[in-house]
Design a protein around this motif. Structure first.
Motif, PDB file in Angstrom:
ATOM      1  N   PRO A 641       0.815  -1.232   0.000  1.00  0.00           N
ATOM      2  CA  PRO A 641       0.000   0.000   0.000  1.00  0.00           C
ATOM      3  C   PRO A 641       0.840   1.270   0.000  1.00  0.00           C
ATOM      4  O   PRO A 641       0.466   2.278  -0.599  1.00  0.00           O
ATOM      5  N   GLU A 642       2.014   1.212   0.640  1.00  0.00           N
ATOM      6  CA  GLU A 642       2.882   2.405   0.692  1.00  0.00           C
ATOM      7  C   GLU A 642       3.350   2.826  -0.695  1.00  0.00           C
ATOM      8  O   GLU A 642       3.641   4.004  -0.922  1.00  0.00           O
ATOM      9  N   ALA A 643       3.435   1.859  -1.625  1.00  0.00           N
ATOM     10  CA  ALA A 643       3.883   2.184  -2.980  1.00  0.00           C
ATOM     11  C   ALA A 643       2.897   3.111  -3.669  1.00  0.00           C
ATOM     12  O   ALA A 643       3.288   4.077  -4.341  1.00  0.00           O
ATOM     13  N   GLN A 644       1.605   2.839  -3.516  1.00  0.00           N
ATOM     14  CA  GLN A 644       0.599   3.706  -4.129  1.00  0.00           C
ATOM     15  C   GLN A 644       0.614   5.099  -3.516  1.00  0.00           C
ATOM     16  O   GLN A 644       0.389   6.097  -4.201  1.00  0.00           O
ATOM     17  N   GLU A 645       0.893   5.174  -2.228  1.00  0.00           N
ATOM     18  CA  GLU A 645       0.987   6.486  -1.574  1.00  0.00           C
ATOM     19  C   GLU A 645       2.145   7.289  -2.157  1.00  0.00           C
ATOM     20  O   GLU A 645       2.044   8.496  -2.379  1.00  0.00           O
ATOM     21  N   VAL A 646       3.263   6.599  -2.411  1.00  0.00           N
ATOM     22  CA  VAL A 646       4.427   7.271  -2.997  1.00  0.00           C
ATOM     23  C   VAL A 646       4.110   7.746  -4.413  1.00  0.00           C
ATOM     24  O   VAL A 646       4.431   8.873  -4.799  1.00  0.00           O
ATOM     25  N   ILE A 647       3.465   6.879  -5.200  1.00  0.00           N
ATOM     26  CA  ILE A 647       3.146   7.229  -6.585  1.00  0.00           C
ATOM     27  C   ILE A 647       2.214   8.431  -6.642  1.00  0.00           C
ATOM     28  O   ILE A 647       2.385   9.341  -7.462  1.00  0.00           O
ATOM     29  N   GLN A 648       1.234   8.480  -5.754  1.00  0.00           N
ATOM     30  CA  GLN A 648       0.276   9.581  -5.748  1.00  0.00           C
ATOM     31  C   GLN A 648       0.822  10.831  -5.052  1.00  0.00           C
ATOM     32  O   GLN A 648       0.169  11.872  -5.051  1.00  0.00           O
ATOM     33  N   GLY A 649       2.025  10.715  -4.486  1.00  0.00           N
ATOM     34  CA  GLY A 649       2.617  11.875  -3.833  1.00  0.00           C
ATOM     35  C   GLY A 649       2.065  12.127  -2.453  1.00  0.00           C
ATOM     36  O   GLY A 649       2.256  13.211  -1.889  1.00  0.00           O
TER      37      GLY A 649
END
Length: 653
Positions: A641-649
């Protein structure tokens, strides 16, 4: 050390590209997992992971490289979006997949292969050979020892062995290459008839109700981004040259005398020579022998001066000029030793000197041509001299003003007024500066930066980046002094930050009117074109109808300047019955394409020479991608889930 870095900038950039790779490269593959333990994971890749720390480091390195290569002209906002972040994360996943595979399969590189790879780096060679001294100096300048660097290179070479054989073994079948060559070179003979939208604009009418309806349906597309209204001071050559004091006549004449060589060319002669060598350390007897030979040649030339070039080719021992008849070319007074100049410049055109003792031995000169001193007198050059003097004064004043501007902006961070008054620079106003562009003049109520004489400066990425820095945009502090070029500096103060908004109808009605008029004109052009297309398709004529242009032969590899849309339409048309007609709608209107002939082309075009290599490279890349995809599946890549947070900024480091 810093001098070495400054004089080897390209080499430093190369090494940085090597050394800023993910940190495993400096400690070897085996220690990678331990190194990142405790960091938090974004993506699981086999027995390893892509971590937040790795992503942050890679992103920082990416920004640093792009800013360095663009010399400050790169806008970080280009990478500040989900797509760019996703692409970076994907590249790190691929890299981690290679690391995991190389470790699991025990890929390694021998010391011999490592030495050969490093020795082959052109950045570490002098005169085409590996230089141990340059290698050691370079690593010392980077603060590295040979062990760290060589282990990083060993790791990179090991990774290269995972996919390297895949790309190198890629080959495109000859039948595929031949088929593509045939497709690329086949020809169509076409004629065009255009229906420009501009021809129909006069018959288009747009009512206020039409504009209101369009606005209501499409207002979200008109939303303007956050923008800034700024005040700014501009220091450039024109500002520095303004109100310079008058330059006296004496000062102008003094400058002319000091720089006379720029206005007056001294005398020069075009000469040839014959040289009889005297070796270094020659005995008296050797010098006498050489002198006697030179005297003999001089006597021969005095009797037959026209044979100078022939004698020079035969007798001169200056190998560099003998083959060209002894020609030395033009010699300007003041560039040769005095003894030689005195002898040469005393001769008239066509004259031959006696024997002259000079560098390398004894010389005999022939003057082929002469040019006396010539150029401009002070009176003739006065305007030019005054311009140069004033420009020099302006340059000095610019440097002084630049220093004062920097100090005043620093001492008065919340206003441009003190700097304006002290330096006599007017405070200018510009609106519509967004993070990614200057807004068009019809998107801004007044003082649009895009229509300003300074638009190119205000639109510079460095200016926009400074305006949207927190200190300037929120805290309303002056930006620093931004040097856009050696003779142009700007400093800005945000007067107002305008949030993103949808403009009122009145502000954009003219814009909407233009959009509607353009669309309706294109529709009218397309309607007329389609009507004619239907008529011609029913009964195609052998001869081209009126209004079609000249016939031209095109191919996919040589479309003769036609847009791809038209070329694709021409080659998509059936060729069993010709002529054929196809229509193409575009932003400028409608175009009818008449296809009159279809035939095979010749595959010996020079443009096809590199096609096999290009196809092999593309095929190799495709196979590498396929192997990477398979590796990722095999390793079980798991996005956390942290990856999507990084991608979305949403997740900040």
């Amino acid at each position: 050390m810093f001098d070495f870095i400054r004089t080897h900038q390209r080499l430093m950039q190369f090494l940085l590209l090597i050394l800023i790779l993910p940190s495993f490269a400096l400690i070897g593959i085996s220690g990678y997992t331990n190194y990142v333990s405790g960091d938090h994971d974004l993506v699981k890749v086999g027995s390893g992971a892509v971590t937040q720390q790795m992503f942050d480091q890679a992103r920082s390195n990416q920004l640093r490289q792009l800013q360095s290569s663009s010399q400050g002209g790169f806008d970080p906002a280009v990478l500040d979006n989900p797509q760019a972040r996703a692409e970076l994360l994907d590249s790190l996943i691929n890299r981690q997949a290679l690391i995991d595979t190389a470790r699991a399969e025990h890929f390694s590189v021998s010391d011999t292969a490592l030495r050969q790879s490093i020795a082959a780096l052109p950045q570490l060679q002098e005169n085409g050979r590996f230089s141990p001294e340059l290698y050691n100096r370079t690593l010392a300048a980077m603060g590295l020892d040979t062990h760290d660097f060589e282990e990083s290179q060993r790791a990179e070479l090991a990774l290269g062995r995972v996919l390297g054989p895949v790309a190198r073994s890629a080959a495109v079948p000859a039948t595929v290459v031949q088929r593509l060559e045939t497709i690329l070179t086949e020809q169509r003979t076409v004629r065009l008839k255009a229906f420009p939208a501009t021809d129909y604009e006069k018959d288009i009418s747009v009512s206020d109700d039409d504009i209101k309806a369009w606005y209501d349906q499409n207002k979200q597309s008109l939303e303007l981004p956050q923008q800034a209204i700024v005040q700014y001071l501009l220091l450039n050559e024109a500002a520095a040259m303004k109100d310079l004091p008058e330059v006296s006549e004496d000062e102008l004449r003094k400058y002319y005398d000091q720089n006379k060589s720029r206005y007056v060319r001294p005398p020069r002669v075009n000469v040839s020579h014959i040289q009889i060598d005297v070796p270094a350390g020659a005995t008296g007897e050797q010098r006498k022998t050489a002198h006697d030979e030179a005297v003999k040649i001089a006597s021969q030339l005095k009797a037959n001066p026209d044979t100078f070039a022939e004698v020079a080719r035969e007798k001169s021992q200056d190998a560099g000029t003998a083959k060209d008849g002894g020609k030395l070319g033009w010699i300007t007074q003041g560039t040769w030793p005095a003894a030689l100049e005195d002898a040469v410049f005393s001769l008239k055109k066509g004259a031959i000197s006696g024997v002259i003792d000079g560098p390398g031995g004894f010389h005999i000169f022939r003057v082929n041509d002469t040019q006396p001193e010539h150029g401009e007198t002070f009176e003739e050059a006065r305007a030019k001299v005054e311009t140069e003097v004033r420009r020099q004064l302006g340059s000095d004043r610019f440097a002084e003003m630049a220093s004062k501007l920097t100090d005043l902006v620093y001492e008065n961070p919340d206003s441009l007024e003190p700097a304006s008054q002290a330096l006599g620079l007017p405070i200018k106003t510009a609106a519509g500066i967004a993070r990614d562009r200057l807004l068009a003049s019809d998107e801004v109520k007044a003082d649009a930066a895009s229509s300003s004489a300074d638009a190119s400066l205000l639109g510079d990425v460095r200016v926009r980046r400074a305006v949207f820095a927190n200190e300037a945009l929120v805290e309303k502090q002056n930006t620093g002094v931004i040097e856009l070029s050696p003779d142009t500096m700007i400093v800005l103060h945000v007067k107002e930050a305008v949030p993103a908004h949808i403009p009122e109808l009145a502000q954009v009605s003219d814009h909407i009117r233009g959009v509607l008029e353009g669309q309706r004109a294109r529709d009218a052009a397309a309607e007329a074109g389609k009507k004619l297309l239907a008529e011609l398709s029913k009964s195609p004529s052998v001869t081209a109808p009126e209004g079609f242009g000249d016939a031209q032969s095109i191919s996919r590899i040589d479309p003769r300047g036609l847009p791809k849309q038209l070329t694709d339409a021409a080659f998509a048309a059936p060729t069993d019955h010709l002529p054929q007609y196809v229509g193409v709608e575009g932003p400028q209107g409608y175009v009818l394409v008449r296809v009159e002939d279809a035939k095979a082309g010749t595959t010996d075009s020079p443009a096809l020479a590199t096609l096999p290599q290009q196809l092999a490279a593309a095929w190799g890349k495709a196979e590498e991608d396929a192997v990477l995809k398979a590796l990722r599946t095999q390793l079980g890549v798991k996005m956390l889930p942290e990856a999507q947070e990084v991608i979305q900024g949403e997740k900040k480091s």
